[in-house]
Structures are given as structure tokens and as C-alpha cells.
Design a protein around this motif. Structure first.
Motif, short mmCIF file in Angstrom:
data_model
loop_
_atom_site.label_atom_id
_atom_site.label_comp_id
_atom_site.label_asym_id
_atom_site.label_seq_id
_atom_site.Cartn_x
_atom_site.Cartn_y
_atom_site.Cartn_z
N GLN A 247 11.61 -4.55 6.62
CA GLN A 247 11.19 -5.67 7.47
C GLN A 247 10.41 -5.20 8.69
O GLN A 247 9.58 -5.94 9.22
N THR A 248 10.67 -3.99 9.13
CA THR A 248 10.01 -3.49 10.35
C THR A 248 8.85 -2.55 10.04
O THR A 248 8.26 -1.96 10.95
N VAL A 249 8.52 -2.39 8.78
CA VAL A 249 7.47 -1.45 8.40
C VAL A 249 6.11 -2.13 8.43
O VAL A 249 5.94 -3.25 7.92
N GLU A 250 5.14 -1.46 9.04
CA GLU A 250 3.76 -1.92 9.03
C GLU A 250 2.94 -1.02 8.11
O GLU A 250 2.92 0.20 8.30
N VAL A 251 2.30 -1.60 7.13
CA VAL A 251 1.53 -0.84 6.15
C VAL A 251 0.14 -0.59 6.70
O VAL A 251 -0.61 -1.52 7.00
N GLU B 265 10.94 4.43 4.11
CA GLU B 265 11.19 3.07 3.63
C GLU B 265 10.24 2.71 2.49
O GLU B 265 10.68 2.22 1.43
N LEU B 266 8.95 2.96 2.72
CA LEU B 266 7.98 2.66 1.68
C LEU B 266 8.14 3.59 0.50
O LEU B 266 7.94 3.20 -0.66
N ALA B 267 8.50 4.86 0.79
CA ALA B 267 8.72 5.81 -0.30
C ALA B 267 9.86 5.34 -1.21
O ALA B 267 9.77 5.44 -2.44
N GLY C 98 2.46 9.29 8.78
CA GLY C 98 1.18 8.63 8.92
C GLY C 98 0.10 9.35 8.14
O GLY C 98 0.21 10.54 7.81
N LEU C 99 -0.98 8.62 7.88
CA LEU C 99 -2.08 9.17 7.08
C LEU C 99 -3.05 9.98 7.90
O LEU C 99 -3.83 10.76 7.35
#
Length: 613
Positions: A73-77, A122-124, A173-174
Motif C-alpha cells: 500500500q505504501t510502495v510507489e512504482v 515488497e515488489l519483489a 532504486g533503479l
């Protein structure tokens, strides 16, 4: 058995309860496979343990998924394209697994490790979950509870490891520089290993209803550490390329990785086929040179070990006289108790195969509750297969194997084991015929004991052994008293009953090392290796008394019919130095010392010869 989905690219397998430690490979690492609702070789058990096992699996599964959902919920893609690409790689990693002898291996950790650093844990976790569902669960149709546990365990392990990474100062981060955060990255890897390993260890302990540190913790950890050494460098290489050369070059490494996995799959399959053909060839060569049933069983077990992974195995012979299977050689915790047991057609898996004369494989025992390998065994909770041994259209036996890991045995194993069964059936039938012919050649057809021809050769051998050892061999010559009168008065059937009773008493009165045979008619001979005259006298007297006291039939008025025996004893080398002389001396003691003195007595040649003429 359900898979433990971990961050390793090589995964350890569930170990069977008998200590046979086989390794199975799975996604991300050689993943441990775990079965749900089973007991590791024992069925049933305390209900609260079975419930706690399932409660734990659901708690980890749903708890991990809920934590992942809350964290997202708190992740920004930052880059949906990169997220989509890594998700596709996660699916391909699960889909491009390599099937090995007892499991499979996939490179999912090589995808998840860079994903956790570049996009956050989280995304992983979400990428790994989608990859597992689309690349593994749906194609293979995994058990729902197994899938839920694997997903939750993956999410929890990555989230905890991600927290360690952040705590140690790691950055995600990328757009990061070329220098990796080595210490945080090590923390990420170690954190994942510890959490993943701990969840699995508890899972296995609950499943097996015991804590075995070596079986459930130490050995899997040893294997997992090796697998990390394979997968972590791949993930680090992707990170370095991603930051130094850009996404295109880094992604090309995944293309090469998946192509390598496909090539490895082909090579593994070719190696498996070659192993099967080699094993079948070696088995054929071994079977050609044996005419012993026990050797056929040994060869069968060696071949089965190479062709079908198992922790239990049983070879059953078909007994035509009773029309039942008889348990022969087996690998089983209760092997001594089960050997020789009889199984009727239709009973358990082996009985069903004997009845239909068609092989059968149970890939997952949970699909057939209550099915057993053999009647006295626990219900099958893993995989099992049984193949009939049929020669010239006749059932010869059944070969069956099982393993406590669902999915271990499949139709491919059934196919190759059926080929093996054809070879074994021919060899077993040939060995059985040979041994039956050999037995008939040395056995008296009426009484079932040895015939005189065989006895003569054995007596000569025993006398030769006595020469080497400096011992003696005693010979008892027995004659049934008044057998002709029994035949004349009660009929030959009653005379045959008298002979059978004497044979039964002889069999119960001698040692396994002694040799009894029918000399002819109502006469019997017994060789007692190592026995002096006094010992032979005790044996003969025991036989005489038992025959005298035991009725072998009844008259028309229901009165018991009894008979008696007379016996003579001679001992080598005291009384004779040659086989024929020893037999003559025992016969002389029988007729001079027993028959002429009233019958129903035992005479020793040595004592007889010492008497004044």
C-alpha cells in the motif's frame, strides 16, 4: 509433498524417515518439498498435532500474503515497465525449471535478489508470488494449502530480509551508482536464508511430529548454503550489469540463463534416458547369469534403486499352491515382521496389481485416502507404484516401491519399471522352475524329506568335514515297527499316515544342521554332524518316545492307533571309516540290537560290538 519455496536457486529435499537422505530440487533453490497432513512415514497420530501442522501452514501462508498486501500500500512504482519485465522473468524462472531425479531446479532467486534491491522487497515478493502462481502452481496444479504456504513463506522471507537490508543502510532504486551496498546485500541474503530455513524447519518438525536437528535443520542448511553459492553470484552479476551497462545488457543475462536452463533440461533428460537404458542393460546381463530366486530379488532391488526413487520397497512372490502373494525381500521399518506375510489378490496396492496384472502408479497418496502399499503398511501419503511380474501369461510376483514425497513417482517411472518387471518375471520364473526341479531331484515325493541319493552325498561331505575339523558324525537308522501289519489291518492309507507321523516327529526332533532322509519303504536315516554316540542316542530316544506316545489315526470305534520305531546308531570314525560301512554298522545295530530284542528300542553299534559274542 508440498514445495518449500525459498530464495535459494538450489533446494534440498525432504528426507525420508529411514535416514535415506535424497535431495530434490525446486524453484529458487533446491527447494525442500513438504507434504501436508502426513506424518513422515506414520499415519494418524495425535489429532492436535495434525491440526497444529495445518494451522501453522495456513498461518504462515495467509499471514505472509497479508503482510505483503499491507506493505504494497505504501510502495510507489518508479518504472512499471521494469516491474513488468522482472515479473515476466519471475514467471519464466518458475516455468523453465529443470526436472531432476527427485525434484526440479529453477533460477528464481537470480531474479528475486536483484528485484528486491532495485524495486524493494515488497515488489519483489509480489513478483515472486505472481511468478510462482503463473509459472508453477497453475501448470502443475499444486495443492492449495501447499501453494498458500509457499507464497506466504516467500513473502515473509523477502520482507524480513528487506528489513535487514534497510537496517544495514542498503538503498533501493533503479538509479543507484555502480558500487553495490555489499554489507546490506549480505544481510539481505543471510536474512532470507535464516527466515526461510526457520519456517521450513518448523514445518518439517510439525509434519514429522518430532524435532530432528540433523534431519530437518543441519543437513538442509548445508545443502542450502551450497545452493546460495550458486544463485547469489548470478543475482549480483545482474545487479552489477544493471548499474554499469544498463538494463538491456543485464536483461540479456536472463535470456542466456533461461536458454541455459532449457539446454540443461534437455541434457538432464538425455542423461536420465541413458541411465535407464544402462540400468536395464546391466540388469538383463545380471539376470541372465542367475538361477536363484534370492539373487533375482537382490538384482530387482538394485535396479529399482536406480530407476525409481523410493524409501520403501517390497518384492512379492506368487505362490500358486495357496494363490496368494508372499512377501520376500523388502525395505521397510518392520521388515523382519512383514517378511513371509501372505497377501490375497485385491488387498492393498500390490494385491490390486496382482488381481488386474496391470501396473499402477499413485502420484499423490492424498488423492486415494486409505490406499496402502501392503495391507500391514501405513496409508500412502506420498507416491507409490507397483508392477506385476508376468511370464507366459502367468503371474510370478509383484514389485512395488513408495516414497513419502508426493509427486516423486510418476508415469515415466511406471513405464521404465514395467520394462524392468518384464525382465524380472522371466528370470524369476526360470529361477523358480530350476529350484523346483532341483528340489524334486533330491526330495522323496511321498514324505517331502530328502531322498537317499542326496543323503548319501551329504553324508560323504559331512564325513570329509569331520576329518578336517577332527570331529565325528553319527548316523541314526530308523525302522517303523510292524508297518505291514498296519497296512493289512487298517489299509495303506493308515500306513501312509504312520509314515507321515514319523517324518513329522523326526523333523521336530533334529537340528537344522542335521540331515534326514527316507532310506526306502518304512526306513529312515539321519546324519548328525559333530554328534558323539551319546548325543545321537538322546536324539533317537527322543524320537522313539514321541512316536510311541502320539497316535497317528483312529479305528472305526474311534480308538487311537499308535506305532513304535526301532533305531540303530553308528558313529564315524569310531565304528567305520567309509560311508557304506557306516550305513551298514547303523543298520546292523538296528536289526541286531533293536529288532531282534523286541523292537521299540534304540541300540548303539559301539555298545553292541563291545558285548561278548
Amino acid at each position: 509433498m508440498t514445495r518449500q519455496l525459498g530464495s535459494q536457486c538450489v533446494d534440498s529435499v525432504d528426507n525420508d524417515l529411514e535416514g535415506d537422505r535424497a535431495l530434490m530440487m525446486s524453484s529458487g533453490m533446491f527447494r525442500r518439498w513438504l507434504k501436508f497432513g502426513g506424518s513422515g512415514g506414520r499415519s494418524g497420530g495425535p489429532g492436535w498435532l495434525a491440526r497444529s501442522f495445518r494451522v501453522y501452514a495456513m498461518a504462515v501462508g495467509f499471514g505472509g500474503l497479508a503482510w505483503m498486501a499491507w506493505s504494497l500500500q505504501t510502495v510507489e512504482v518508479a518504472d512499471w515497465g521494469s516491474v513488468g519485465l522482472f515479473t515476466a522473468f519471475a514467471i519464466l524462472a518458475e516455468w523453465s525449471y529443470v526436472q531432476l531425479a527427485e525434484g526440479f531446479i529453477s533460477p528464481s532467486l537470480a531474479v528475486l535478489l536483484p528485484a528486491a534491491v532495485l524495486h524493494g522487497p515488497e515488489l519483489a515478493a509480489a513478483m515472486g508470488s505472481v511468478g510462482f502462481l503463473l509459472g508453477h502452481v497453475l501448470p502443475i496444479r499444486r495443492d492449495w494449502l501447499a501453494a498458500v504456504f509457499n507464497l506466504g513463506q516467500l513473502a515473509a522471507s523477502l520482507l524480513v530480509a528487506g528489513g535487514v537490508y534497510t537496517l544495514l543502510g542498503g538503498h533501493t532504486g533503479l538509479g543507484m551508482g555502480a558500487v553495490l551496498d555489499v554489507v546490506p546485500l549480505a544481510g539481505l541474503t543471510i536474512g532470507y536464508f535464516v527466515v526461510n530455513h526457520g519456517l521450513v524447519g518448523i514445518h518439517m518438525s510439525l509434519r514429522h511430529r518430532r524435532v530432528d536437528w540433523k534431519l530437518f535443520w543441519i543437513e538442509p542448511a548445508r545443502v542450502d548454503l551450497v545452493t546460495f553459492a550458486i544463485c547469489v553470484p548470478i543475482g549480483v552479476a545482474v545487479l552489477i550489469l544493471y548499474r554499469v551497462a544498463g538494463p538491456f545488457i543485464a536483461d540479456s543475462l536472463y535470456v542466456a540463463l533461461f536458454m541455459g536452463a532449457h539446454l540443461l533440461r534437455v541434457l538432464v533428460r538425455l542423461e536420465a534416458v541413458n541411465r535407464e537404458l544402462t540400468s536395464l542393460y546391466e540388469t538383463t546381463r545380471e539376470l541372465t547369469g542367475t538361477l536363484r530366486e534370492d539373487e533375482v530379488e537382490k538384482i530387482a532391488f538394485r535396479a529399482a534403486a536406480a530407476l525409481a526413487p523410493h524409501d520403501r520397497a517390497v518384492f512379492l512372490r506368487w505362490d500358486r499352491t495357496i494363490e496368494q502373494l508372499v512377501v520376500g525381500r523388502l525395505i521397510h521399518p518392520q521388515a523382519d515382521d512383514l517378511r513371509g506375510a501372505r497377501i490375497r489378490p485385491g488387498e492393498a496396492l500390490v494385491g490390486e496389481v496382482a488381481l488386474t496384472q496391470e501396473g499402477k502408479v499413485i502420484i499423490d497418496g492424498r488423492s486415494q485416502p486409505g490406499m496402502r502399499l501392503i495391507p500391514a503398511d501405513d496409508p500412502i501419503i506420498g507416491s507409490a507404484l507397483a508392477v506385476p511380474l508376468v511370464a507366459d501369461g502367468r503371474l510370478v510376483g509383484v514389485l512395488a516401491v513408495s516414497r513419502s514425497v508426493p509427486g516423486t513417482l510418476n508415469k515415466g517411472h511406471l513405464r521404465v519399471m514395467s520394462i524392468l518387471a518384464g525382465q524380472l518375471a522371466t528370470a524369476a520364473d526360470r529361477a523358480s522352475r530350476y529350484q523346483e526341479a532341483s528340489r524334486l531331484a533330491i526330495t522323496d515325493s511321498k514324505t517331502g524329506i530328502f531322498n537317499y541319493r542326496y543323503f548319501y552325498e551329504r553324508l560323504r561331505d559331512e564325513m570329509a568335514k569331520a576329518d578336517d575339523l577332527g570331529t565325528s558324525v553319527s548316523l541314526i537308522f530308523i525302522d517303523i515297527d510292524f508297518l505291514k501289519e498296519i497296512n493289512d489291518r487298517y489299509g495303506h492309507a493308515m500306513g501312509d499316515a504312520a509314515i507321515e507321523e514319523v517324518v513329522r516327529v523326526i523333523g521336530q526332533s533334529i537340528r537344522t544342521t542335521d540331515v534326514a532322509a527316507r532310506y526306502g519303504g518304512e526306513e529312515f536315516v539321519i546324519a548328525l554332524p559333530g554328534a558323539e554316540p551319546a548325543e545321537a542316542l538322546a536324539v533317537a530316544e527322543r524320537i522313539r518316545v514321541a512316536v510311541e506316545r502320539t497316535p497317528f489315526g483312529k479305528t472305526a470305534e474311534d480308538a487311537p492307533i499308535r506305532t513304535t520305531v526301532s533305531a540303530g546308531i553308528a558313529t564315524y570314525p569310531h565304528d567305520a571309516g567309509m560311508v557304506d560301512d557306516l550305513i551298514f554298522r547303523a543298520d546292523e545295530a538296528l536289526y541286531v540290537g533293536s529288532k531282534r530284542r523286541g523292537r521299540n528300542r534304540v541300540a548303539v553299534y559301539q555298545s553292541l560290538s563291545e558285548q561278548p559274542s
